[in-house]
Write a protein that holds these residues in place. Structure first.
Motif, mmCIF file in Angstrom:
data_model
loop_
_atom_site.group_PDB
_atom_site.id
_atom_site.type_symbol
_atom_site.label_atom_id
_atom_site.label_comp_id
_atom_site.label_asym_id
_atom_site.label_seq_id
_atom_site.Cartn_x
_atom_site.Cartn_y
_atom_site.Cartn_z
ATOM 1 N N ALA A 38 0.823 -1.215 0.000
ATOM 2 C CA ALA A 38 0.000 0.000 0.000
ATOM 3 C C ALA A 38 0.855 1.263 0.000
ATOM 4 O O ALA A 38 0.580 2.210 -0.749
ATOM 5 N N VAL A 39 1.906 1.292 0.824
ATOM 6 C CA VAL A 39 2.768 2.472 0.895
ATOM 7 C C VAL A 39 3.536 2.646 -0.411
ATOM 8 O O VAL A 39 3.627 3.752 -0.947
ATOM 9 N N THR A 40 4.056 1.551 -0.951
ATOM 10 C CA THR A 40 4.782 1.628 -2.221
ATOM 11 C C THR A 40 3.877 2.126 -3.340
ATOM 12 O O THR A 40 4.256 2.993 -4.122
ATOM 13 N N ARG A 41 2.662 1.594 -3.402
ATOM 14 C CA ARG A 41 1.703 2.030 -4.425
ATOM 15 C C ARG A 41 1.378 3.517 -4.259
ATOM 16 O O ARG A 41 1.357 4.266 -5.234
ATOM 17 N N HIS A 42 1.169 3.934 -3.031
ATOM 18 C CA HIS A 42 0.857 5.344 -2.775
ATOM 19 C C HIS A 42 2.003 6.246 -3.226
ATOM 20 O O HIS A 42 1.785 7.260 -3.888
ATOM 21 N N ASP A 45 2.302 6.272 -7.053
ATOM 22 C CA ASP A 45 1.222 7.084 -7.639
ATOM 23 C C ASP A 45 1.498 8.572 -7.455
ATOM 24 O O ASP A 45 1.281 9.373 -8.369
ATOM 25 N N ALA A 46 1.988 8.945 -6.266
ATOM 26 C CA ALA A 46 2.308 10.356 -6.010
ATOM 27 C C ALA A 46 3.422 10.826 -6.942
ATOM 28 O O ALA A 46 3.366 11.940 -7.478
ATOM 29 N N MET A 47 4.429 9.986 -7.169
ATOM 30 C CA MET A 47 5.521 10.353 -8.081
ATOM 31 C C MET A 47 5.011 10.448 -9.515
ATOM 32 O O MET A 47 5.405 11.344 -10.262
ATOM 33 N N ALA A 70 3.457 13.272 1.222
ATOM 34 C CA ALA A 70 3.328 11.824 1.060
ATOM 35 C C ALA A 70 3.392 11.131 2.419
ATOM 36 O O ALA A 70 2.638 10.199 2.689
ATOM 37 N N ARG A 71 4.279 11.580 3.285
ATOM 38 C CA ARG A 71 4.387 10.987 4.620
ATOM 39 C C ARG A 71 3.119 11.235 5.424
ATOM 40 O O ARG A 71 2.686 10.376 6.194
ATOM 41 N N ALA A 72 2.546 12.400 5.280
ATOM 42 C CA ALA A 72 1.342 12.736 6.040
ATOM 43 C C ALA A 72 0.203 11.790 5.701
ATOM 44 O O ALA A 72 -0.548 11.376 6.587
#
Length: 103
Positions: A38-42, A45-47, A70-72
Protein backbone atom coordinates in the motif's frame (compact mmCIF):
# COMPACT_ATOMS: atom_id res chain seq x y z
CA UNK A 1 31.46 -23.47 -2.13
CA UNK A 2 28.75 -25.83 -0.93
CA UNK A 3 25.23 -25.57 -2.32
CA UNK A 4 22.61 -24.30 0.10
CA UNK A 5 20.87 -26.93 2.17
CA UNK A 6 17.10 -26.82 2.15
CA UNK A 7 15.63 -27.31 5.58
CA UNK A 8 11.85 -27.41 5.64
CA UNK A 9 10.20 -25.51 8.44
CA UNK A 10 7.05 -26.31 10.30
CA UNK A 11 4.73 -23.57 9.11
CA UNK A 12 1.37 -23.32 10.77
CA UNK A 13 -1.28 -21.60 8.70
CA UNK A 14 -2.88 -18.44 10.02
CA UNK A 15 -5.91 -19.08 12.16
CA UNK A 16 -8.91 -18.52 9.85
CA UNK A 17 -11.09 -18.16 12.93
CA UNK A 18 -9.10 -15.19 14.26
CA UNK A 19 -11.24 -12.10 14.71
CA UNK A 20 -10.40 -8.41 14.98
CA UNK A 21 -10.53 -8.63 18.77
CA UNK A 22 -7.61 -11.14 18.68
CA UNK A 23 -4.77 -8.98 17.26
CA UNK A 24 -1.96 -11.14 18.65
CA UNK A 25 -3.07 -14.02 16.41
CA UNK A 26 -2.82 -12.02 13.19
CA UNK A 27 0.07 -13.00 10.88
CA UNK A 28 2.64 -10.19 10.91
CA UNK A 29 4.24 -11.20 7.60
CA UNK A 30 0.97 -10.96 5.76
CA UNK A 31 0.05 -7.66 7.39
CA UNK A 32 3.49 -6.12 6.83
CA UNK A 33 3.30 -7.22 3.19
CA UNK A 34 -0.02 -5.40 2.82
CA UNK A 35 1.46 -2.26 4.39
CA UNK A 36 4.53 -2.45 2.12
CA UNK A 37 2.37 -2.82 -0.99
CA UNK A 38 0.00 0.00 0.00
CA UNK A 39 2.77 2.47 0.90
CA UNK A 40 4.78 1.63 -2.22
CA UNK A 41 1.70 2.03 -4.43
CA UNK A 42 0.86 5.34 -2.78
CA UNK A 43 4.37 6.72 -3.24
CA UNK A 44 4.61 5.53 -6.85
CA UNK A 45 1.22 7.08 -7.64
CA UNK A 46 2.31 10.36 -6.01
CA UNK A 47 5.52 10.35 -8.08
CA UNK A 48 3.59 9.56 -11.27
CA UNK A 49 1.30 12.55 -10.70
CA UNK A 50 4.33 14.84 -10.84
CA UNK A 51 5.95 12.78 -13.63
CA UNK A 52 9.13 11.71 -11.83
CA UNK A 53 10.82 8.37 -11.28
CA UNK A 54 12.17 7.26 -7.91
CA UNK A 55 15.79 8.49 -8.37
CA UNK A 56 14.48 11.89 -9.47
CA UNK A 57 12.15 11.94 -6.48
CA UNK A 58 15.07 11.28 -4.10
CA UNK A 59 16.86 14.33 -5.50
CA UNK A 60 13.75 16.51 -5.33
CA UNK A 61 13.06 15.28 -1.82
CA UNK A 62 16.55 16.39 -0.69
CA UNK A 63 16.41 19.72 -2.50
CA UNK A 64 12.88 20.44 -1.27
CA UNK A 65 13.62 19.54 2.34
CA UNK A 66 11.33 16.53 2.58
CA UNK A 67 8.22 14.81 1.31
CA UNK A 68 5.87 15.90 4.06
CA UNK A 69 2.73 15.46 1.96
CA UNK A 70 3.33 11.82 1.06
CA UNK A 71 4.39 10.99 4.62
CA UNK A 72 1.34 12.74 6.04
CA UNK A 73 -0.99 10.50 4.04
CA UNK A 74 0.82 7.34 5.16
CA UNK A 75 0.67 8.44 8.81
CA UNK A 76 -2.85 9.88 8.72
CA UNK A 77 -4.70 9.00 11.92
CA UNK A 78 -1.56 7.82 13.72
CA UNK A 79 0.07 10.05 16.30
CA UNK A 80 3.85 10.23 16.70
CA UNK A 81 3.91 7.92 19.73
CA UNK A 82 1.95 5.17 17.95
CA UNK A 83 4.03 5.57 14.79
CA UNK A 84 7.33 5.29 16.69
CA UNK A 85 6.06 2.28 18.65
CA UNK A 86 5.06 0.50 15.42
CA UNK A 87 8.44 1.25 13.84
CA UNK A 88 10.30 -0.02 16.90
CA UNK A 89 8.38 -3.30 16.82
CA UNK A 90 8.95 -3.71 13.07
CA UNK A 91 12.63 -2.83 13.44
CA UNK A 92 13.12 -5.53 16.06
CA UNK A 93 11.39 -8.34 14.18
CA UNK A 94 14.17 -9.12 11.66
CA UNK A 95 16.69 -9.36 14.50
CA UNK A 96 14.34 -11.69 16.40
CA UNK A 97 13.95 -13.92 13.34
CA UNK A 98 17.68 -13.99 12.63
CA UNK A 99 18.49 -14.72 16.27
CA UNK A 100 15.94 -17.55 16.31
CA UNK A 101 17.54 -19.00 13.15
CA UNK A 102 20.84 -19.32 15.01
CA UNK A 103 19.39 -21.54 17.72
Amino acid sequence: MNPPVYTPTDQAPADPGATDDMPATRPVGYRSGLVHAAVTRHLRDAMARIDVAQPQYWVLNRVNGGAAGARAVVREGTDDEEYVAALEVLRGMPADVERDGDS
